[in-house]
Design a protein around this motif. Structure first.
Motif, PDB file in Angstrom:
ATOM      1  N   ILE A  15      34.541  40.057  26.521  1.00 50.35           N
ATOM      2  CA  ILE A  15      33.408  39.925  27.432  1.00 50.35           C
ATOM      3  C   ILE A  15      33.332  41.084  28.425  1.00 50.35           C
ATOM      4  CG2 ILE A  15      34.529  38.535  29.239  1.00 50.35           C
ATOM      5  CD1 ILE A  15      31.894  36.742  29.019  1.00 50.35           C
ATOM      6  N   VAL A  16      34.454  41.739  28.667  1.00 52.08           N
ATOM      7  CA  VAL A  16      34.463  42.846  29.626  1.00 52.08           C
ATOM      8  C   VAL A  16      33.707  44.037  29.042  1.00 52.08           C
ATOM      9  CG1 VAL A  16      36.684  43.803  28.846  1.00 52.08           C
ATOM     10  CG2 VAL A  16      35.900  44.227  31.184  1.00 52.08           C
ATOM     11  N   ARG A  17      32.965  44.712  29.907  1.00 53.27           N
ATOM     12  CA  ARG A  17      32.177  45.868  29.502  1.00 53.27           C
ATOM     13  C   ARG A  17      32.766  47.129  30.136  1.00 53.27           C
ATOM     14  NH1 ARG A  17      29.354  45.104  25.242  1.00 53.27           N
ATOM     15  NH2 ARG A  17      27.619  46.401  25.907  1.00 53.27           N
ATOM     16  N   PHE A  18      32.470  48.260  29.532  1.00 56.12           N
ATOM     17  CA  PHE A  18      33.035  49.533  29.974  1.00 56.12           C
ATOM     18  C   PHE A  18      32.745  49.805  31.448  1.00 56.12           C
ATOM     19  CE2 PHE A  18      32.677  54.251  30.316  1.00 56.12           C
ATOM     20  CZ  PHE A  18      34.017  54.543  30.148  1.00 56.12           C
ATOM     21  N   ASN A  19      31.518  49.499  31.889  1.00 55.14           N
ATOM     22  CA  ASN A  19      31.151  49.780  33.280  1.00 55.14           C
ATOM     23  C   ASN A  19      31.873  48.865  34.268  1.00 55.14           C
ATOM     24  OD1 ASN A  19      29.670  47.455  32.632  1.00 55.14           O
ATOM     25  ND2 ASN A  19      27.905  48.064  33.854  1.00 55.14           N
ATOM     26  N   GLU A  20      32.460  47.776  33.800  1.00 54.95           N
ATOM     27  CA  GLU A  20      33.299  46.918  34.640  1.00 54.95           C
ATOM     28  C   GLU A  20      34.755  47.379  34.567  1.00 54.95           C
ATOM     29  OE1 GLU A  20      31.075  42.631  33.995  1.00 54.95           O
ATOM     30  OE2 GLU A  20      32.313  43.421  32.365  1.00 54.95           O
ATOM     31  N   PHE A  21      35.170  47.693  33.358  1.00 55.52           N
ATOM     32  CA  PHE A  21      36.564  48.054  33.107  1.00 55.52           C
ATOM     33  C   PHE A  21      36.991  49.289  33.900  1.00 55.52           C
ATOM     34  CE2 PHE A  21      39.541  50.669  30.653  1.00 55.52           C
ATOM     35  CZ  PHE A  21      40.612  49.801  30.515  1.00 55.52           C
ATOM     36  N   LEU A  22      36.150  50.303  33.906  1.00 61.45           N
ATOM     37  CA  LEU A  22      36.527  51.576  34.519  1.00 61.45           C
ATOM     38  C   LEU A  22      36.855  51.444  36.009  1.00 61.45           C
ATOM     39  CD1 LEU A  22      37.003  54.372  33.387  1.00 61.45           C
ATOM     40  CD2 LEU A  22      34.672  54.966  34.010  1.00 61.45           C
ATOM     41  N   PRO A  23      35.960  50.898  36.833  1.00 59.28           N
ATOM     42  CA  PRO A  23      36.323  50.778  38.251  1.00 59.28           C
ATOM     43  C   PRO A  23      37.475  49.803  38.493  1.00 59.28           C
ATOM     44  CG  PRO A  23      34.173  49.769  37.844  1.00 59.28           C
ATOM     45  CD  PRO A  23      34.575  50.472  36.587  1.00 59.28           C
ATOM     46  N   ASP A  24      37.570  48.766  37.666  1.00 61.14           N
ATOM     47  CA  ASP A  24      38.671  47.811  37.832  1.00 61.14           C
ATOM     48  C   ASP A  24      40.022  48.480  37.589  1.00 61.14           C
ATOM     49  OD1 ASP A  24      36.821  45.845  38.381  1.00 61.14           O
ATOM     50  OD2 ASP A  24      37.057  44.788  36.477  1.00 61.14           O
ATOM     51  N   THR A  25      40.114  49.263  36.524  1.00 59.99           N
ATOM     52  CA  THR A  25      41.393  49.916  36.231  1.00 59.99           C
ATOM     53  C   THR A  25      41.708  50.993  37.267  1.00 59.99           C
ATOM     54  OG1 THR A  25      40.299  51.411  34.671  1.00 59.99           O
ATOM     55  CG2 THR A  25      41.375  49.466  33.752  1.00 59.99           C
ATOM     56  N   MET A  54      42.026  39.557  32.677  1.00 59.94           N
ATOM     57  CA  MET A  54      41.481  38.593  33.612  1.00 59.94           C
ATOM     58  C   MET A  54      40.116  38.084  33.182  1.00 59.94           C
ATOM     59  SD  MET A  54      42.317  39.207  37.519  1.00 59.94           S
ATOM     60  CE  MET A  54      44.023  39.374  37.917  1.00 59.94           C
ATOM     61  N   TYR A  55      39.349  38.975  32.591  1.00 57.24           N
ATOM     62  CA  TYR A  55      38.005  38.577  32.172  1.00 57.24           C
ATOM     63  C   TYR A  55      38.051  37.455  31.140  1.00 57.24           C
ATOM     64  CZ  TYR A  55      35.736  42.401  34.676  1.00 57.24           C
ATOM     65  OH  TYR A  55      35.256  43.226  35.655  1.00 57.24           O
ATOM     66  N   LYS A  56      38.987  37.520  30.229  1.00 54.48           N
ATOM     67  CA  LYS A  56      39.097  36.489  29.191  1.00 54.48           C
ATOM     68  C   LYS A  56      39.400  35.135  29.821  1.00 54.48           C
ATOM     69  CE  LYS A  56      39.970  34.760  24.998  1.00 54.48           C
ATOM     70  NZ  LYS A  56      38.930  34.440  24.030  1.00 54.48           N
ATOM     71  N   ALA A  57      40.361  35.084  30.734  1.00 51.72           N
ATOM     72  CA  ALA A  57      40.700  33.823  31.388  1.00 51.72           C
ATOM     73  C   ALA A  57      39.555  33.333  32.270  1.00 51.72           C
ATOM     74  CB  ALA A  57      41.973  33.982  32.217  1.00 51.72           C
ATOM     75  N   ALA A  58      38.863  34.256  32.897  1.00 52.19           N
ATOM     76  CA  ALA A  58      37.779  33.876  33.802  1.00 52.19           C
ATOM     77  C   ALA A  58      36.524  33.429  33.061  1.00 52.19           C
ATOM     78  CB  ALA A  58      37.444  35.040  34.729  1.00 52.19           C
ATOM     79  N   TYR A  59      36.191  34.123  31.974  1.00 57.48           N
ATOM     80  CA  TYR A  59      34.880  33.910  31.358  1.00 57.48           C
ATOM     81  C   TYR A  59      34.904  33.626  29.860  1.00 57.48           C
ATOM     82  CZ  TYR A  59      33.929  36.363  35.722  1.00 57.48           C
ATOM     83  OH  TYR A  59      33.916  36.751  37.032  1.00 57.48           O
ATOM     84  N   GLY A  60      36.065  33.663  29.237  1.00 59.75           N
ATOM     85  CA  GLY A  60      36.128  33.432  27.800  1.00 59.75           C
ATOM     86  C   GLY A  60      35.708  34.663  27.027  1.00 59.75           C
ATOM     87  N   SER A  61      35.164  34.458  25.852  1.00 59.92           N
ATOM     88  CA  SER A  61      34.703  35.554  24.998  1.00 59.92           C
ATOM     89  C   SER A  61      33.183  35.592  24.992  1.00 59.92           C
ATOM     90  CB  SER A  61      35.191  35.361  23.556  1.00 59.92           C
ATOM     91  OG  SER A  61      36.586  35.503  23.476  1.00 59.92           O
ATOM     92  N   ALA A  62      32.660  36.760  24.665  1.00 57.81           N
ATOM     93  CA  ALA A  62      31.232  36.885  24.390  1.00 57.81           C
ATOM     94  C   ALA A  62      31.045  36.719  22.886  1.00 57.81           C
ATOM     95  CB  ALA A  62      30.730  38.250  24.852  1.00 57.81           C
TER      96      ALA A  62
END
Length: 201
Positions: free
Chosen positions: A25-35, A1-9
């Motif tokens: 673009i997704v970071r570990f501290n975002e990925f963990l709670p999301d999953t 979802m992050y790629k579609a929402a925000y593209g790449s870093a």
């Protein structure tokens, strides 16, 4: 979802000389709670786990499109076509006419994208696009090695940039996605950094 929402870093690498490369673009501290949110209550092959997973995905997407980062990036004043085109552009995918129209149709006859549920459905339409999945699979697989085994971002210490990430991505691509032949998982699980997570080697 992050790629579609925000593209790449953009990340720095010194592999073959200093340069920039597109990185997730997704970071570990975002990925963990999301999953954790998506997997809540899901035990594969137990009960109606597939429906639970789908319900979780719907709830997650609904939450995701209401986050301030998303609403700042994709204003509700966009038309459905503008919204969908931006998502596909961020994803780096040229959609088929049918895929594009299906995502636009999530908004019905609306002239803006203020319908939160429709925004979440359209985002999923793009994020779950087969072309996007194919394009991003190896990048995501390498990222998961860092997240899963090392519990960190690819450019966190002990690394200082994306050189290691790029090395493994190139190697995985060289082996056409065959992570066994690329010996990638083996390298991560035998690394000192991974083994030190469990105490002195």
């Amino acid at each position: 979802m992050y790629k579609a929402a925000y593209g790449s870093a953009s990340g720095a690498s010194t592999l073959g000389g200093a340069h920039q490369l597109p990185v997730p673009i997704v970071r570990f501290n975002e990925f963990l709670p999301d999953t954790q949110q998506i997997g809540q209550g899901v035990v594969v092959n137990v009960g109606n786990w597939q429906q639970q997973l789908e319900n979780n995905k719907q709830a997650f997407a609904l939450d995701f499109v209401q986050r301030s980062r998303f609403t700042s990036a994709l204003a509700t004043t966009l038309t459905p076509a503008q919204f969908v085109d931006q998502l596909f552009s961020n994803a780096g995918v040229t959609p088929t006419t049918g895929d594009r129209q299906a995502a636009i149709n999530e908004f019905g006859s609306a002239t803006n994208t203020s319908d939160v549920a429709a925004r979440s459905r359209a985002l999923r339409d793009v994020a779950e696009n087969a072309t996007l999945n194919s394009q991003e699979f190896n990048r995501a697989f390498v990222l998961m090695q860092f997240f899963g085994y090392l519990r960190r971002n690819p450019n966190d210490p002990q690394d200082t940039d994306y050189t290691g990430y790029e090395f493994w991505l190139n190697k995985l691509n060289q082996f056409n996605g065959n992570f066994v032949a690329a010996e990638m998982v083996k390298a991560f699980i035998t690394s000192t950094e991974y083994r030190q997570r469990f105490g002195p080697p």
